[in-house]
Design an enzyme around this catalytic site. Structure first.
Site, PDB file in Angstrom:
ATOM      1  N   VAL A 127       5.911   2.725  -3.214  1.00  0.00           N
ATOM      2  CA  VAL A 127       6.671   1.745  -3.991  1.00  0.00           C
ATOM      3  C   VAL A 127       5.839   0.484  -4.193  1.00  0.00           C
ATOM      4  CG1 VAL A 127       8.745   0.296  -4.043  1.00  0.00           C
ATOM      5  CG2 VAL A 127       8.904   2.675  -3.287  1.00  0.00           C
ATOM      6  N   ARG A 131      16.137  17.839  -1.756  1.00  0.00           N
ATOM      7  CA  ARG A 131      14.755  17.553  -2.145  1.00  0.00           C
ATOM      8  C   ARG A 131      14.205  18.804  -2.819  1.00  0.00           C
ATOM      9  NH1 ARG A 131      12.987  12.514  -1.939  1.00  0.00           N
ATOM     10  NH2 ARG A 131      13.582  12.259   0.232  1.00  0.00           N
ATOM     11  N   GLU A 141      21.167   9.524   2.782  1.00  0.00           N
ATOM     12  CA  GLU A 141      21.179   9.367   1.328  1.00  0.00           C
ATOM     13  C   GLU A 141      22.583   9.503   0.754  1.00  0.00           C
ATOM     14  OE1 GLU A 141      18.352   8.607  -0.024  1.00  0.00           O
ATOM     15  OE2 GLU A 141      18.437   9.053  -2.166  1.00  0.00           O
ATOM     16  N   CYS A 143      17.208   4.707  -4.744  1.00  0.00           N
ATOM     17  CA  CYS A 143      16.734   5.266  -6.013  1.00  0.00           C
ATOM     18  C   CYS A 143      17.763   6.136  -6.732  1.00  0.00           C
ATOM     19  CB  CYS A 143      15.434   6.042  -5.813  1.00  0.00           C
ATOM     20  SG  CYS A 143      15.434   7.152  -4.402  1.00  0.00           S
ATOM     21  N   HIS A 184      14.044  11.897 -10.214  1.00  0.00           N
ATOM     22  CA  HIS A 184      15.238  12.459  -9.590  1.00  0.00           C
ATOM     23  C   HIS A 184      16.179  12.971 -10.682  1.00  0.00           C
ATOM     24  CE1 HIS A 184      13.715  10.896  -5.976  1.00  0.00           C
ATOM     25  NE2 HIS A 184      14.627  10.010  -5.637  1.00  0.00           N
ATOM     26  N   THR A 186       0.799  -1.222   0.000  1.00  0.00           N
ATOM     27  CA  THR A 186       0.000   0.000   0.000  1.00  0.00           C
ATOM     28  C   THR A 186       0.835   1.277   0.000  1.00  0.00           C
ATOM     29  OG1 THR A 186      -0.145  -0.107   2.403  1.00  0.00           O
ATOM     30  CG2 THR A 186      -1.941  -1.115   1.148  1.00  0.00           C
TER      31      THR A 186
END
Lengths: 327, 327, 327, 327
Positions: free
Chosen positions: C12, C218, C194, C142, C225, C9
């Site tokens: 991804v 961000r 990250e 990602c 991205h 849900t």
């Protein structure tokens, strides 16, 4: 007068801090928030930077309630807990509340100074009935606070029917209220209970029983609620006459209240980005006034939801109450 | 049938290309744009990527008019030049136009197939009066195209009065129509002539003389117009009955038109980001249906302004005309 | 092969559903999520509309683990719980995981098929060492998944040093990861861990020990991205040669994998809005290639963070594993 | 001193007006714009509301040039016409220009007061060589103006190599520079000539010949340029030492210039929305400082592109020139 701000770390609470930072009558003595924020410096939890107040330490609500020794309380608490807390405080202390918890009780006024400042007389009734030394005065929901300023003017022409569509800013939902993916590139025509609030608060504040119906939507705007209004009047009139009535409406002019600003400014095309800061956020902007037929008109109104629609409105209420020597 | 797309490089023109790229009946033979684009490959001037059509060369309008040999023309020309060009073409060729130039002429129909497909009969009148072999059929302004689908359903309950507020997407103003600084973090309650168009096109399409008034606004949404509607009916009814009427409305179901989609989908909270692509952009979404009193209701409707509101609507018109063997 | 999607849900998870909905090899048999979603229809909790799968009932993770009888598991679980759950499942079942929990273990490969598909041979080592019948294969973070495609190409010219600045989309933070007021009109140069992930995963995937440093930000973009890269090579080369190398890179071409798309597309000005969907989200776009000096170059790369950067990458891993008959 | 603002209706021009409205030394005497604006009241063409200045009438550039009798000119003209106009004015009058036309001429300084105020001495050379009574002093391109403040500090540690990626605000492109559909939900890694300007202006201002390379991008932010920087130094140092150097940098402190603000503020996570207004837009914010290896570091810097990066920088230049009694 020493004041406390409850819920000082939310968006409305932070706006209370900003607006009171250099206030000539009210001095922020206590910043109160949830236990999570207890003991932290205000500047470390508030999103908006601020000056000296940033160095103040935030108290937990529990601790504050044990010793709430201030002259005045501004409450930006969530409705879920405001009900009980404000009642307890009002036993001794004047409470000016932005929460909806008490708005619909008969002896609690919802005040917009330019519209129904005279209803401050309910304070006396409230104190008598409840045996309180303090009292609770509320300000309306943000969309209503903006809308009723225009409806007050229109009531001189006999208000019969109002259809209003709101386009409300993201900040009305609180700092974390809307995720970016929800509202980005979107219009969401649902805001819980908002339609009911607009309809019922407007009637209570104006003390009139006219037909009013609202559709409320959220739009990707940071601050500033825009509202498109269709209105049916009991009297014939013209666009020019209505515009003059909007522009000349200024009942508080002579009271010298610190937060006073001309309540209504007229602009051809009102836009949140250009006009939400007018009168430091206390003026609403009316425009796009048009005639549909002899008695039906349409217009657009906008105002700053966190200032006129919340913290600023509540502070103006306290100023009026103080000026009228109720406090 | 070989078709030409006029104004092929604008946003609506590009949508025509996308929707016709694999169309079973219509084959894009000619892409026509301003002299500036003349001789370029389509893929080098279109913002949206596309397949084989990207390799086609764009013609200047002047060259096309010298030899406009196609079976059908779709026009996405700006109104300022559409008037004359379309008339000239219509002498020989069917023209389906998204421009407003001819919409308000008595013998030119504004068609929304589900609403007034029968008015295609005006084609014959038009050809006779003007001595044309071809004709002009228009589709309405984008906000109207979406709105009238719901008004058609409501007309079964006797339509008396409509107040509508639109929240229109950026793409409705064209690719360069709005600068980012204008609309970013803003609502602009002004779109030139849009209110007049909605009011007058709705009445012409429905062939009814009801009261209708609009306030039109631009919001920071890429695609998808949202509209909040207040409506007064002549007959008592209920939310349930209206909802059933919306959901069962489907007059084209059996015609097997290539661009057919169920015209109205019901969702509790219609939102452009979630629902604008339903039915590949040809379905509009209705929701937030509420009752104000016995005869007054409110609801929200949204649709894709470039598909149902422009290119898709025009293509559906051509399909219906072809199916009815007018072409 | 019957597959289960864990964490079905989340953003991804929903992308896994979309991409597998009509997959020729893998059939979604079980949708697994937290206890909160248990028993609900998928369409009632997924933000994105979907077809038949919408009617499937979601299982709680606890129930699934009691009887995890599928041929393959795709895991979009949050790292906080993925570790233990995936290990348990891997005793019997192949697990393709988007979580970071196992990425840094020596016998767990982080696979990008075009870059290091040969490292699938680690599966055998893993099974032997851990005594498993199944296994765990991960895909990278990602930003890394996108970046390493270009670094693989550059490694032919001896990769010495990489400086990369990412401009990452909102959806990378999950559906509720960023509030609208945080990111609206803002750039936030902080994404937890990250930078470390990009630096370390890149080196592990390429199996090379070059210098790499990242700044991650961000930006207010929904999906896609974008990364700006400075690179120092060990060999002299030219912009033209590098461009040809990027464009001709296509190691999977002949494997006929269902999710195959050309891995790198070259565009002069890569932009998330225009190019994130290329190759159905599986192609990354490289552009703005420039020479700083004989051995230093700069370029921009972008890709769809939820497809190539997450669910799509994981599915491609499963396809490659299946094609190589490991499963 | 009486000043004229050329290009007064553009975004930079309007920022000049805002910043000079209550300036203690400079008085706006003339507002000059294109012929299109000639004769209009300033408030009717400026997007930003303003006070008394709103009542001033705008002059056409042609009329102004016939009688340019002021003590000082601030030029926000587009480069296409600034070249010739500024030269003509400089025969008699000091010109402080935001245009790029003259920046790259040897005897015209590009000044950032905290960095190279001493280069004002070029004025004398310029006057001698060109036989002028006035002169031209320029401020750099917006991204450079922000960046060089940090590079000046780093030059104490021997600057060897800089890689910078900019994420620039929409307002940097002017009011109509970017259409909403272009930049909404997008990152555009292309800004004409910007990379060249950053590289060359930085070297000229610092008077150093270090390696510098830039990638410039446009992001959906209204105001405030963010830049991520990788830097190689000639000397070993630490994050702590660099941070102290940034924070203690304050060469103008004692000059009492009206537009003075602390040039660099350090924040852990610099963000345009939170920090662009620091120091009324004259402070830049540095943060996310990290060490890559002994001599390589990375950090993020941001500043207000229209204030520090344009009008504010130009005004500070004039103040410094006046203080040093050059005017």
């Amino acid at each position: 007068m020493d004041v406390a701000i409850l819920g000082a770390t939310g968006l409305v609470g932070q706006m209370f801090v900003r607006l009171l930072e250099n206030h000539p009558w009210f001095k922020i003595e206590r910043l109160v928030a949830s236990e999570r924020s207890k003991g932290k410096k205000y500047k470390d939890i508030a999103e908006w930077p601020s000056g000296d107040i940033g160095e103040m330490e935030v108290e937990g609500l529990g601790d504050f309630l044990k010793d709430p020794d201030v002259d005045l309380v501004f409450s930006a608490l969530p409705s879920s807990i405001a009900g009980e807390v404000e009642e307890k405080l009002a036993e001794k202390t004047p409470v000016f509340s932005n929460a909806s918890s008490h708005r619909y009780e008969e002896d609690v006024p919802i005040i917009v100074p330019e519209v129904n400042g005279d209803q401050l007389k309910l304070i006396e009734v409230q104190q008598e009935q409840r045996g309180w030394e303090g009292f609770i005065v509320t300000n309306p929901n943000c969309s209503t606070a903006i809308l009723v300023l225009s409806l007050k003017v229109l009531s001189e022409f006999e208000l019969k029917k109002v259809n209003v569509v709101t386009m409300q800013a993201i900040s009305g939902a609180g700092f974390k209220g809307l995720s970016a993916l929800q509202i980005f590139d979107n219009v969401i025509p649902y805001i819980g209970k908002e339609e009911w609030k607009i309809e019922n608060e407007s009637r209570k504040i104006l003390g009139l029983d006219f037909e009013i119906s609202a559709v409320t939507t959220r739009v990707p705007v940071s601050h500033g609620h825009t509202e498109a209004v269709f209105v049916e009047l009991g009297q014939d009139t013209t666009v020019e006459e209505l515009r003059r009535a909007f522009e000349s409406f200024d009942p508080l002019r002579d009271l010298k209240l610190p937060s006073y600003a001309k309540p209504i400014v007229y602009k051809e095309i009102p836009q949140p980005k250009l006009h939400r800061e007018l009168g430091k956020g206390m003026s609403v902007t009316v425009g796009k006034l048009g005639k549909i037929n002899e008695k039906m008109f349409k217009y657009v109104i906008l105002g700053h939801n966190l200032v006129r629609g919340a913290a600023g409105g509540s502070i103006l209420n306290a100023e009026l109450t103080y000026r009228k020597k109720v406090i």
